[in-house]
Design a protein around this motif. Structure first.
Motif, mmCIF file in Angstrom:
data_model
loop_
_atom_site.group_PDB
_atom_site.id
_atom_site.type_symbol
_atom_site.label_atom_id
_atom_site.label_comp_id
_atom_site.label_asym_id
_atom_site.label_seq_id
_atom_site.Cartn_x
_atom_site.Cartn_y
_atom_site.Cartn_z
ATOM 1 N N ILE A 62 -41.631 26.739 43.049
ATOM 2 C CA ILE A 62 -41.381 26.033 44.346
ATOM 3 C C ILE A 62 -41.700 27.179 45.445
ATOM 4 C CG2 ILE A 62 -39.823 25.059 45.964
ATOM 5 C CD1 ILE A 62 -39.075 23.307 43.503
ATOM 6 N N ARG A 63 -40.953 28.552 45.070
ATOM 7 C CA ARG A 63 -41.138 29.387 46.087
ATOM 8 C C ARG A 63 -42.341 30.103 45.929
ATOM 9 N NH1 ARG A 63 -37.831 32.412 43.153
ATOM 10 N NH2 ARG A 63 -35.926 31.378 43.933
ATOM 11 N N ALA A 64 -43.180 30.318 44.988
ATOM 12 C CA ALA A 64 -44.700 30.525 45.322
ATOM 13 C C ALA A 64 -45.486 29.620 46.165
ATOM 14 C CB ALA A 64 -45.360 30.704 43.916
ATOM 15 N N ALA A 65 -45.134 28.363 45.837
ATOM 16 C CA ALA A 65 -45.878 27.190 46.618
ATOM 17 C C ALA A 65 -45.623 27.476 48.178
ATOM 18 C CB ALA A 65 -45.487 25.854 46.326
ATOM 19 N N ILE A 66 -44.376 27.752 48.379
ATOM 20 C CA ILE A 66 -43.899 27.929 49.789
ATOM 21 C C ILE A 66 -44.575 29.011 50.568
ATOM 22 C CG2 ILE A 66 -41.948 28.436 51.401
ATOM 23 C CD1 ILE A 66 -40.273 26.683 49.575
ATOM 24 N N GLU A 67 -44.674 30.026 49.771
ATOM 25 C CA GLU A 67 -45.027 31.209 50.365
ATOM 26 C C GLU A 67 -46.723 31.136 50.286
ATOM 27 O OE1 GLU A 67 -44.331 34.334 47.202
ATOM 28 O OE2 GLU A 67 -42.249 34.349 47.941
ATOM 29 N N ALA A 68 -47.402 30.402 49.728
ATOM 30 C CA ALA A 68 -48.740 30.207 49.585
ATOM 31 C C ALA A 68 -49.186 29.465 50.852
ATOM 32 C CB ALA A 68 -49.425 29.443 48.366
#
Length: 251
Positions: free
Chosen positions: A12-18
């Motif tokens: 989820i963190r990676a998706a938000i950063e992307a």
């Protein structure tokens, strides 16, 4: 699809950063997670992004010497303000807002300082539009209204043209105005926002300083007149042979 809770949080963190613009609901559906979990991860990220850099960003704003530098910080702070609002991190949102307002105030101060120092028409309507978050056509309209209301204002603004690239190639003549200090002040005084507030504050502080200088000079003149008056009375008393302590002639 990550099954472990820690792995799911990392995904989820990676998706938000992307893509920070993704909604919490869309991310929750994508990873089959609760919306509350997405909000929690986003809140933690927002705090790290804003609160961890608050002090250094404020120092950077204070050291800025160009309008473009301040505008870049202001734009990033505005994006972070929206991001922290989505994350429901109120503290981080307030700090992002404070950074944006600091940047806008600093931009107004830089613009006014440059105009006063140069004493030449150097601020142009395009820079004013960027710094005060306005469309350039609206700034041009405000300047034309000033000129129409008072033709004597024409000397404070100079219409200039510059080459503007066209999307399909080529260029066209793009109009803009350059202005001196008085023209700049007349234009931005009715504006709202932190940058306009900083300009008005600096302007009125200058007026207050001039008034204090004038009052100080007037007090000095009055004291000088009083000293001269006292010395003149003593000279007149000595000329008539009067006693210095009494107003009567000596026996």
């Amino acid at each position: 699809m990550p099954e472990d809770r820690a792995a799911r949080r990392a995904a989820i963190r990676a998706a938000i950063e992307a893509d920070p613009a993704q909604t919490n609901t869309a991310i929750a559906k994508r990873f089959r997670a609760s919306r509350d979990l997405v909000i929690e991860v986003r809140r933690q990220q927002a705090g790290a992004l804003v609160m961890g850099r608050y002090e250094s960003t404020c120092r950077t704003i204070a050291e800025c010497a160009a309008v473009d530098e301040v505008k870049d910080i202001r734009d990033k702070a505005r994006a972070l303000e929206v991001y922290t609002q989505q994350a429901k991190n109120r503290e981080a949102e307030e700090q992002a807002r404070e950074v944006r307002l600091r940047a806008e105030r600093r931009g107004g101060e830089i613009m006014l300082t440059q105009i006063v120092r140069e004493a030449q028409p150097m601020a142009d309507s395009r820079v004013v539009a960027k710094m005060f978050s306005k469309e350039h056509k609206h700034v041009m309209r405000d300047i034309r209204d000033l000129i129409e209301l008072g033709p004597e204002q024409r000397s404070k603004f100079e219409l200039t043209f510059d080459a503007v690239p066209e999307p399909k190639g080529g260029a066209r003549r793009g109009p803009y105005y350059v202005m001196n200090e008085e023209g700049f002040m007349r234009l931005v005084m009715p504006f709202t926002g932190a940058a306009a507030y900083a300009v008005r504050k600096a302007f009125y502080s200058g007026l207050s300083g001039n008034a204090r200088d004038a009052r100080r000079a007037a007090r000095g003149v009055r004291r000088m007149h009083a000293r001269l008056g006292t010395a003149g009375a003593r000279i007149e008393a000595a000329r008539h042979g009067w006693c210095a302590r009494s107003q009567y002639p000596q026996a």
